[in-house]
Design an enzyme around this catalytic site. Structure first.
Site, mmCIF file in Angstrom:
data_model
loop_
_atom_site.group_PDB
_atom_site.id
_atom_site.type_symbol
_atom_site.label_atom_id
_atom_site.label_comp_id
_atom_site.label_asym_id
_atom_site.label_seq_id
_atom_site.Cartn_x
_atom_site.Cartn_y
_atom_site.Cartn_z
ATOM 1 C CD GLU A 266 -3.529 -1.279 -6.215
ATOM 2 O OE1 GLU A 266 -4.331 -1.831 -5.440
ATOM 3 O OE2 GLU A 266 -3.606 -0.070 -6.504
ATOM 4 C CG ASP B 81 -2.013 -1.063 1.080
ATOM 5 O OD1 ASP B 81 -2.076 -1.694 0.011
ATOM 6 O OD2 ASP B 81 -2.779 -1.266 2.032
HETATM 7 O O1 TRH Z 1 3.521 -5.935 -1.155
HETATM 8 P P1 TRH Z 1 2.382 -6.420 -1.931
HETATM 9 O O2 TRH Z 1 1.911 -7.761 -1.589
HETATM 10 O O3 TRH Z 1 1.210 -5.390 -1.807
HETATM 11 C C1 TRH Z 1 -0.085 -5.740 -1.526
HETATM 12 C C2 TRH Z 1 -1.042 -4.977 -2.428
HETATM 13 O O4 TRH Z 1 -0.797 -3.597 -2.462
HETATM 14 C C3 TRH Z 1 -2.438 -5.271 -1.991
HETATM 15 O O5 TRH Z 1 -3.344 -4.527 -2.749
HETATM 16 C C4 TRH Z 1 -2.561 -4.964 -0.505
HETATM 17 O O6 TRH Z 1 -3.825 -5.194 -0.063
HETATM 18 C C5 TRH Z 1 -1.560 -5.829 0.250
HETATM 19 O O7 TRH Z 1 -0.286 -5.503 -0.175
HETATM 20 C C6 TRH Z 1 -1.637 -5.645 1.750
HETATM 21 O O8 TRH Z 1 2.743 -6.408 -3.502
HETATM 22 P P2 TRH Z 1 2.821 -5.158 -4.464
HETATM 23 O O9 TRH Z 1 1.541 -4.429 -4.488
HETATM 24 O O10 TRH Z 1 3.350 -5.630 -5.722
HETATM 25 O O11 TRH Z 1 3.905 -4.203 -3.785
HETATM 26 C C7 TRH Z 1 5.253 -4.539 -3.723
HETATM 27 C C8 TRH Z 1 6.093 -3.287 -3.878
HETATM 28 O O12 TRH Z 1 7.477 -3.624 -3.788
HETATM 29 C C9 TRH Z 1 5.953 -2.609 -5.238
HETATM 30 O O13 TRH Z 1 5.980 -1.196 -5.038
HETATM 31 C C10 TRH Z 1 7.194 -3.054 -6.027
HETATM 32 C C11 TRH Z 1 8.184 -3.088 -4.911
HETATM 33 N N1 TRH Z 1 9.411 -3.871 -5.081
HETATM 34 C C12 TRH Z 1 10.608 -3.182 -5.111
HETATM 35 O O14 TRH Z 1 10.627 -1.949 -5.046
HETATM 36 N N2 TRH Z 1 11.772 -3.903 -5.191
HETATM 37 C C13 TRH Z 1 11.792 -5.254 -5.268
HETATM 38 O O15 TRH Z 1 12.898 -5.853 -5.342
HETATM 39 C C14 TRH Z 1 10.543 -5.946 -5.263
HETATM 40 C C15 TRH Z 1 10.508 -7.441 -5.376
HETATM 41 C C16 TRH Z 1 9.365 -5.220 -5.154
#
Ligand code: TRH
Length: 402
Positions: free
Chosen positions: A287, A23
């Site tokens: 997301e 989020d």
């Molecule tokens: O962390 P997430 O599982 O986020 C989720 C969703 O937002 C969901 O809607 C919410 O309800 C839940 O959390 C609680 O996965 P998401 O959304 O892909 O976010 C991961 C973030 O990490 C994204 O901004 C990309 C970033 N990221 C990096 O910056 N570097 C990395 O090496 C990796 C693997 C990810």
């Protein structure tokens, strides 16, 4: 002629980090863009600085207030005394954003209700491809106690929604990276990874529920191709260690059959974009990484955030319907199996072991993925559409007052 200097708008955004950094991942992107591309003074309130720090290492856990990349970050605590002091300042802003219905502090709502010119109040919602989103986008609701107006603003993948978050120069940066012949090897070299043209490069970001062992087994058994799988540290660790029969650590490489697995550090959001651009196939989740994979214009497999009683099933289905993958790609069978949805049993008649078909996706889906990304980029970006909506509301409110 005297140039009329427009006053910079002031915006407060509130974000609760449930049990994850996703989020704040979305909110941090939005705050940075509003500040840098729309010249807004942005104050971002976050309840969990430690989760935020995973994404943004510059965050200091000992500060109540700090400025990073032009955005003022506040630690959002439940201290009611502090809120009695801060509420008036927030209520004087032009805009207040409550991310993902996180509920503003009561003192802020009361201060907004007392204000002669209450801020435009927006609830930025989660991303969903479900058809009802279009009719709820921009919808108004009145706060039951105060009558204050609040609008719902939905990101989305159709022109009747608020679009997706990307910067103005996103397309240029991505295309310049993809066009530079050495960009991929330079990026990978930073992590000690070398690849040959015959290998398939896959990134793997998922939740612990995903059937990772089955996928890695399919990679290990892959016919004539070498599969290079990039795994961010902390992702599916237990399953990967079980599969390999040994502990894994950042920077190390593991080989099983045709599979070569590299454990990567958690990279910055900018580097994560580049990682997605480098790969032939990306596994993403939740997301924000899901959005980044779409914008990358590369084939991807999405693990939706799992909810109780498979409530996420219809959301996945809605996206698949919109995405409309070419016939014969097995995308639906692969995605439902990866998400362990009951429908995958029904689909297994069509596609006996969906994971064996995964390596056909880079070829089958590349053109479709590029077209899809193009259509999303043409719809306009979330921050610009949001600012347009906010400006209209501010003008309407001013007209009422004058
Ligand atoms: O962390 P997430 O599982 O986020 C989720 C969703 O937002 C969901 O809607 C919410 O309800 C839940 O959390 C609680 O996965 P998401 O959304 O892909 O976010 C991961 C973030 O990490 C994204 O901004 C990309 C970033 N990221 C990096 O910056 N570097 C990395 O090496 C990796 C693997 C990810």
């Amino acid at each position: 002629m005297i140039a009329v200097q427009q006053k910079k708008l002031h915006l407060h955004l509130f974000c609760r980090v449930i049990d994850n950094y996703g989020d704040i991942g979305v909110c941090w992107r939005l705050c940075k863009l509003l500040q840098s591309e729309h010249e807004i003074n942005v104050d971002c309130w976050v309840d969990d600085l430690a989760s935020f720090k995973v994404l943004c290492p510059a965050v200091r856990l000992d500060l109540r207030r700090q400025k990073i990349e032009g955005v003022t970050i506040h630690h959002w605590t439940e201290n009611q005394e502090e809120w009695r002091q801060n509420a008036r300042q927030v209520a004087q802003a032009d805009v207040v954003i409550e991310a993902f219905a996180c509920n503003l502090p009561e003192a802020v709502i009361m201060a907004m209700a007392k204000s002669e010119r209450p801020p435009v109040w927006i609830n930025v919602e989660y991303l969903s491809a479900e058809p009802w989103v279009e009719s709820c986008h921009g919808m108004l609701s009145a706060h039951p106690k105060t009558g204050l107006k609040k609008h719902f603003f939905f990101p989305g993948m159709t022109s009747k929604t608020g679009g997706l978050i990307f910067s103005r120069n996103f397309r240029y940066e991505r295309d310049a990276f993809l066009a530079r012949p050495t960009a991929r090897s330079e990026f990978l070299n930073e992590f000690g990874i070398s690849i040959s043209t015959a290998s398939v490069l896959v990134s793997l970001f998922c939740y612990p529920e995903a059937p990772v062992a089955q996928l890695l087994e399919a990679f290990a058994q892959a016919g004539d191709k070498q599969i290079i799988c990039l795994l961010p540290v902390g992702v599916a660790t237990a399953d990967v260690e079980n599969f390999l029969g040994q502990q894994i650590e950042v920077g190390s490489v593991y080989q099983r059959g045709h599979l070569r697995l590299h454990v990567l550090p958690f990279v910055s959001q900018t580097a994560y974009d580049q990682l997605l651009w480098c790969c032939d196939l990306n596994f993403v989740r939740g997301e924000d990484s899901f959005v980044r994979a779409q914008l990358a214009g590369k084939p991807f497999v999405w693990q939706i955030y799992p909810q109780q009683e498979d409530a996420h099933g219809p959301k996945l289905e809605a996206f698949l319907n919109l995405y409309d993958a070419p016939d014969g790609s097995n995308l639906r069978a692969i995605w439902t199996a990866w998400n362990l949805l009951p429908e995958s049993l029904a689909l297994s008649a069509e596609c006996a072991n969906p994971f064996e078909k995964i390596l056909a996706l880079p070829e089958q889906m590349q053109t479709h993925a590029e077209k899809w990304a193009e259509s999303l980029l043409n719809q306009g970006d979330f921050a610009s559409l949001l600012m347009h909506f906010i400006q209209q509301e501010i003008e309407k409110n001013s007209a009422k007052i004058s």
